[in-house]
Design an enzyme around this catalytic site. Structure first.
Site, short mmCIF file in Angstrom:
data_model
loop_
_atom_site.label_atom_id
_atom_site.label_comp_id
_atom_site.label_asym_id
_atom_site.label_seq_id
_atom_site.Cartn_x
_atom_site.Cartn_y
_atom_site.Cartn_z
N ASP A 1 8.13 -10.42 -1.95
CA ASP A 1 6.65 -10.28 -1.86
C ASP A 1 6.08 -11.45 -2.13
O ASP A 1 6.60 -12.60 -2.69
CB ASP A 1 6.20 -9.18 -2.64
CG ASP A 1 6.21 -7.86 -2.04
OD1 ASP A 1 6.42 -7.68 -0.88
OD2 ASP A 1 5.76 -6.74 -2.75
N LYS B 1 2.90 -9.81 1.64
CA LYS B 1 1.74 -8.55 2.08
C LYS B 1 0.49 -8.90 0.92
O LYS B 1 0.54 -8.84 0.05
CB LYS B 1 2.49 -7.40 1.92
CG LYS B 1 3.74 -6.92 2.81
CD LYS B 1 3.97 -5.46 2.67
CE LYS B 1 3.09 -4.67 3.50
NZ LYS B 1 2.75 -4.81 4.92
N MET C 1 -6.36 -3.96 -6.19
CA MET C 1 -7.05 -4.33 -4.91
C MET C 1 -8.45 -3.85 -4.44
O MET C 1 -8.77 -3.43 -3.47
CB MET C 1 -6.13 -3.81 -3.73
CG MET C 1 -4.73 -4.10 -3.99
SD MET C 1 -3.57 -3.28 -2.75
CE MET C 1 -3.39 -1.73 -3.89
#
Length: 255
Positions: free
Chosen positions: A36, A58, A175
């Site tokens: 990642d 991502k 997020m």
């Protein structure tokens, strides 16, 4: 054909010293690593020199490797007999799509293992010297994403706020920076504007930055301090005792 295995490994919040021993052993035995974007170079360096490293970043708001392509790579490599490590920031099962990947691999007949990592929500608060569930201030904690899945309404922030106030819960929002204004508006329908909030960017890393503010000033603080992803937003009375200056490196580090 000798089918390999896939291990989903939590790389933790970023600090290589927070990696578990079991995770380090799995990385050291890998022949293929799918990494990642938020995993540090120091952690990737634990892989054998002969291992094939594939970066499949991502990141919210950025170009990302499609999830279906990542899952296809894992299956292909395992069927070629490789020892595959899917290296994820934080913990694979906390907003890391680990559940989706386990289901896909099992459906393809691939053996899959999971090694947990320290999630950034825990590391962020610990770096500020407070506890998510300090018994004087909270009866529990909720981990929630601020990123709604396409086509869904996402979290009902008003209902969550009312529950948090009634049950004395700490909210840890992943997020959520890009949707901070919407999150703030929803939470204010159930929590007072004076509710303490901390925003922590790049938790556990040397360039960590944080700001301590109130729910009423959440969006304005993020904009003023130019805080950006990856960030964790923590809402609740456990933050109330912090007297950290806004947007500065953490004064103390724990763990």
């Amino acid at each position: 054909m000798n089918t390999g295995i896939v291990t989903l490994v939590g790389a933790g919040p970023g600090d290589p010293e927070l990696l578990t021993i079991k995770a380090a052993k799995a990385i050291g035995a890998a022949t293929v690593l799918l990494v990642d974007d938020l995993v540090s170079d120091e952690i990737v360096a634990l892989a054998p020199p002969t291992a094939r490293v594939v970066h499949v970043g991502k990141r919210g708001g950025c170009n990302s490797t499609p999830q279906a392509f990542i899952e296809k790579l894992m299956v292909m490599a395992a069927r070629e007999g490789e020892n595959v490590v899917r290296l994820k920031g934080g913990d694979p099962f906390i907003f890391g799509r680990g559940g989706e990947e386990v289901e896909h691999l099992q459906a393809a007949g691939i053996e899959v293992r999971v090694i947990n990592g320290i999630t950034s929500g825990l590391a962020a608060v610990t770096s500020l010297g407070v506890a998510l569930t300090h018994r004087d201030h909270a009866h529990g904690v909720v981990f929630v994403t601020g990123h709604a899945r396409p086509g869904s309404d996402g979290t009902d922030w008003g209902t969550l706020a009312a529950t948090a106030r009634h049950a004395r819960l700490t909210l840890v929002i992943y997020m959520g920076v890009s949707a901070a204004a919407r999150i703030q508006e929803g939470l204010l329908s159930g929590l007072p504007a004076s509710t303490p909030v901390a925003i922590v960017q790049r938790a556990s890393l040397p360039d960590q930055r944080q700001a301590v503010t109130t729910l009423g000033e959440l969006s304005a603080t993020i904009e003023r301090e130019q805080l950006a992803s990856p960030c964790v937003i923590v809402v609740g009375d456990v933050i109330g005792g912090i007297r950290a200056a806004a947007s500065t490196p953490a004064a103390a580090r724990f763990g």
